[in-house]
Scaffold this motif. Sequence first.
Motif, PDB file in Angstrom:
ATOM      1  N   CYS A 114      -2.532  41.507   8.949  1.00 53.56           N
ATOM      2  CA  CYS A 114      -2.804  40.121   9.321  1.00 53.56           C
ATOM      3  C   CYS A 114      -4.012  39.651   8.532  1.00 53.56           C
ATOM      4  CB  CYS A 114      -3.068  40.012  10.812  1.00 53.56           C
ATOM      5  SG  CYS A 114      -3.719  38.396  11.314  1.00 53.56           S
ATOM      6  N   SER A 115      -3.780  38.704   7.646  1.00 52.37           N
ATOM      7  CA  SER A 115      -4.869  38.106   6.896  1.00 52.37           C
ATOM      8  C   SER A 115      -5.407  36.929   7.690  1.00 52.37           C
ATOM      9  CB  SER A 115      -4.367  37.642   5.533  1.00 52.37           C
ATOM     10  OG  SER A 115      -5.391  37.006   4.811  1.00 52.37           O
ATOM     11  N   ALA A 116      -6.694  36.974   7.989  1.00 52.10           N
ATOM     12  CA  ALA A 116      -7.302  35.937   8.817  1.00 52.10           C
ATOM     13  C   ALA A 116      -8.301  35.120   8.019  1.00 52.10           C
ATOM     14  CB  ALA A 116      -7.994  36.564  10.020  1.00 52.10           C
ATOM     15  N   SER A 117      -8.442  33.875   8.407  1.00 48.35           N
ATOM     16  CA  SER A 117      -9.348  32.976   7.701  1.00 48.35           C
ATOM     17  C   SER A 117     -10.795  33.203   8.094  1.00 48.35           C
ATOM     18  CB  SER A 117      -8.981  31.523   8.006  1.00 48.35           C
ATOM     19  OG  SER A 117      -7.697  31.217   7.571  1.00 48.35           O
ATOM     20  N   GLY A 118     -11.672  32.977   7.156  1.00 46.81           N
ATOM     21  CA  GLY A 118     -13.099  32.950   7.417  1.00 46.81           C
ATOM     22  C   GLY A 118     -13.626  34.198   8.094  1.00 46.81           C
ATOM     23  N   ARG A 119     -14.439  33.967   9.107  1.00 44.84           N
ATOM     24  CA  ARG A 119     -15.107  35.069   9.799  1.00 44.84           C
ATOM     25  C   ARG A 119     -14.504  35.338  11.167  1.00 44.84           C
ATOM     26  NH1 ARG A 119     -21.481  33.708   8.424  1.00 44.84           N
ATOM     27  NH2 ARG A 119     -21.263  33.778   6.136  1.00 44.84           N
ATOM     28  N   ILE A 120     -13.245  34.953  11.328  1.00 43.04           N
ATOM     29  CA  ILE A 120     -12.600  35.117  12.625  1.00 43.04           C
ATOM     30  C   ILE A 120     -12.628  36.561  13.075  1.00 43.04           C
ATOM     31  CG2 ILE A 120     -10.405  35.000  13.840  1.00 43.04           C
ATOM     32  CD1 ILE A 120      -9.773  32.473  12.289  1.00 43.04           C
ATOM     33  N   LEU A 121     -12.313  37.496  12.167  1.00 47.48           N
ATOM     34  CA  LEU A 121     -12.227  38.897  12.570  1.00 47.48           C
ATOM     35  C   LEU A 121     -13.559  39.418  13.089  1.00 47.48           C
ATOM     36  CD1 LEU A 121     -10.006  40.779   9.977  1.00 47.48           C
ATOM     37  CD2 LEU A 121      -9.393  39.755  12.160  1.00 47.48           C
ATOM     38  N   GLY A 122     -14.622  39.041  12.443  1.00 43.34           N
ATOM     39  CA  GLY A 122     -15.926  39.584  12.802  1.00 43.34           C
ATOM     40  C   GLY A 122     -16.568  38.919  13.996  1.00 43.34           C
ATOM     41  N   ASN A 123     -16.095  37.738  14.353  1.00 43.77           N
ATOM     42  CA  ASN A 123     -16.753  36.957  15.401  1.00 43.77           C
ATOM     43  C   ASN A 123     -15.973  36.873  16.699  1.00 43.77           C
ATOM     44  OD1 ASN A 123     -18.845  36.422  13.631  1.00 43.77           O
ATOM     45  ND2 ASN A 123     -18.015  34.445  12.988  1.00 43.77           N
ATOM     46  N   ASN A 124     -14.797  37.496  16.751  1.00 48.43           N
ATOM     47  CA  ASN A 124     -13.954  37.376  17.930  1.00 48.43           C
ATOM     48  C   ASN A 124     -13.304  38.698  18.308  1.00 48.43           C
ATOM     49  OD1 ASN A 124     -13.614  34.237  18.408  1.00 48.43           O
ATOM     50  ND2 ASN A 124     -13.493  34.568  16.205  1.00 48.43           N
ATOM     51  N   VAL A 125     -12.925  38.792  19.584  1.00 51.31           N
ATOM     52  CA  VAL A 125     -12.027  39.869  19.991  1.00 51.31           C
ATOM     53  C   VAL A 125     -10.662  39.542  19.389  1.00 51.31           C
ATOM     54  CG1 VAL A 125     -10.889  40.987  21.932  1.00 51.31           C
ATOM     55  CG2 VAL A 125     -13.296  40.299  22.112  1.00 51.31           C
ATOM     56  N   MET A 126     -10.073  40.485  18.678  1.00 56.54           N
ATOM     57  CA  MET A 126      -8.797  40.267  18.001  1.00 56.54           C
ATOM     58  C   MET A 126      -7.722  41.135  18.614  1.00 56.54           C
ATOM     59  SD  MET A 126      -9.303  37.986  15.699  1.00 56.54           S
ATOM     60  CE  MET A 126      -7.686  38.140  14.961  1.00 56.54           C
ATOM     61  N   GLY A 127      -6.497  40.670  18.525  1.00 56.11           N
ATOM     62  CA  GLY A 127      -5.410  41.436  19.086  1.00 56.11           C
ATOM     63  C   GLY A 127      -4.109  41.243  18.349  1.00 56.11           C
ATOM     64  N   TRP A 128      -3.171  42.126  18.655  1.00 57.65           N
ATOM     65  CA  TRP A 128      -1.790  41.995  18.211  1.00 57.65           C
ATOM     66  C   TRP A 128      -0.930  41.698  19.433  1.00 57.65           C
ATOM     67  CZ3 TRP A 128       0.268  41.728  13.438  1.00 57.65           C
ATOM     68  CH2 TRP A 128      -0.540  42.137  12.361  1.00 57.65           C
ATOM     69  N   TYR A 129      -0.061  40.722  19.278  1.00 58.85           N
ATOM     70  CA  TYR A 129       0.876  40.313  20.311  1.00 58.85           C
ATOM     71  C   TYR A 129       2.288  40.539  19.778  1.00 58.85           C
ATOM     72  CZ  TYR A 129      -3.127  37.450  21.990  1.00 58.85           C
ATOM     73  OH  TYR A 129      -4.345  37.000  22.421  1.00 58.85           O
ATOM     74  N   ARG A 130       3.256  40.553  20.700  1.00 53.48           N
ATOM     75  CA  ARG A 130       4.643  40.591  20.271  1.00 53.48           C
ATOM     76  C   ARG A 130       5.504  39.794  21.239  1.00 53.48           C
ATOM     77  NH1 ARG A 130       6.270  46.977  21.334  1.00 53.48           N
ATOM     78  NH2 ARG A 130       6.285  46.892  23.633  1.00 53.48           N
ATOM     79  N   GLN A 131       6.624  39.316  20.705  1.00 53.63           N
ATOM     80  CA  GLN A 131       7.574  38.573  21.524  1.00 53.63           C
ATOM     81  C   GLN A 131       8.977  39.019  21.169  1.00 53.63           C
ATOM     82  OE1 GLN A 131       7.353  34.262  21.233  1.00 53.63           O
ATOM     83  NE2 GLN A 131       8.281  34.045  23.256  1.00 53.63           N
ATOM     84  N   ALA A 132       9.620  39.631  22.142  1.00 61.71           N
ATOM     85  CA  ALA A 132      11.012  40.035  21.980  1.00 61.71           C
ATOM     86  C   ALA A 132      11.916  38.883  22.403  1.00 61.71           C
ATOM     87  CB  ALA A 132      11.289  41.277  22.816  1.00 61.71           C
ATOM     88  N   PRO A 133      13.172  38.846  21.934  1.00 60.83           N
ATOM     89  CA  PRO A 133      14.070  37.752  22.308  1.00 60.83           C
ATOM     90  C   PRO A 133      14.189  37.612  23.822  1.00 60.83           C
ATOM     91  CG  PRO A 133      15.021  39.048  20.537  1.00 60.83           C
ATOM     92  CD  PRO A 133      13.792  39.781  20.991  1.00 60.83           C
TER      93      PRO A 133
END
Length: 118
Positions: free
Chosen positions: A22-41
């Motif tokens: 996941c390529s993120a803009s700016g400083r989002i990765l360093g300044n926030n709690v980050m996560g992976w989500y998923r959605q099944a049909p």
Amino acid sequence: QVLFVESGGGLVQPGGSLRLSCSASGRILGNNVMGWYRQAPGTERELVARRFIDGTWYTEAVKGRFTLSRDLAKNTLYLQMDSLKPEDTAIYYCNTVPPTRIMGREHWGQGTQVTVSS
């Protein structure tokens, strides 16, 4: 405004592995709690992994099989997925936790499709 660009999905056999990016803009990765989500049909989007300042949390269904990591120099979040199961089939998204909101609405990338099937 595109904040998150996910990639790395595909078709894999049960027991196989994939690494999502996941390529993120700016400083989002360093300044926030980050996560992976998923959605099944036919289901609601769910959080499967998130990174705190001092640790990482995984939902029980993926614990021991998925590993979240990040590279701040590359502004990239990763999800290593091993021992994949058919029930892991879903569109996978990265986002802040809770999800980023722009003008009152949750903002999501396009996601990346993961299909686990023989």
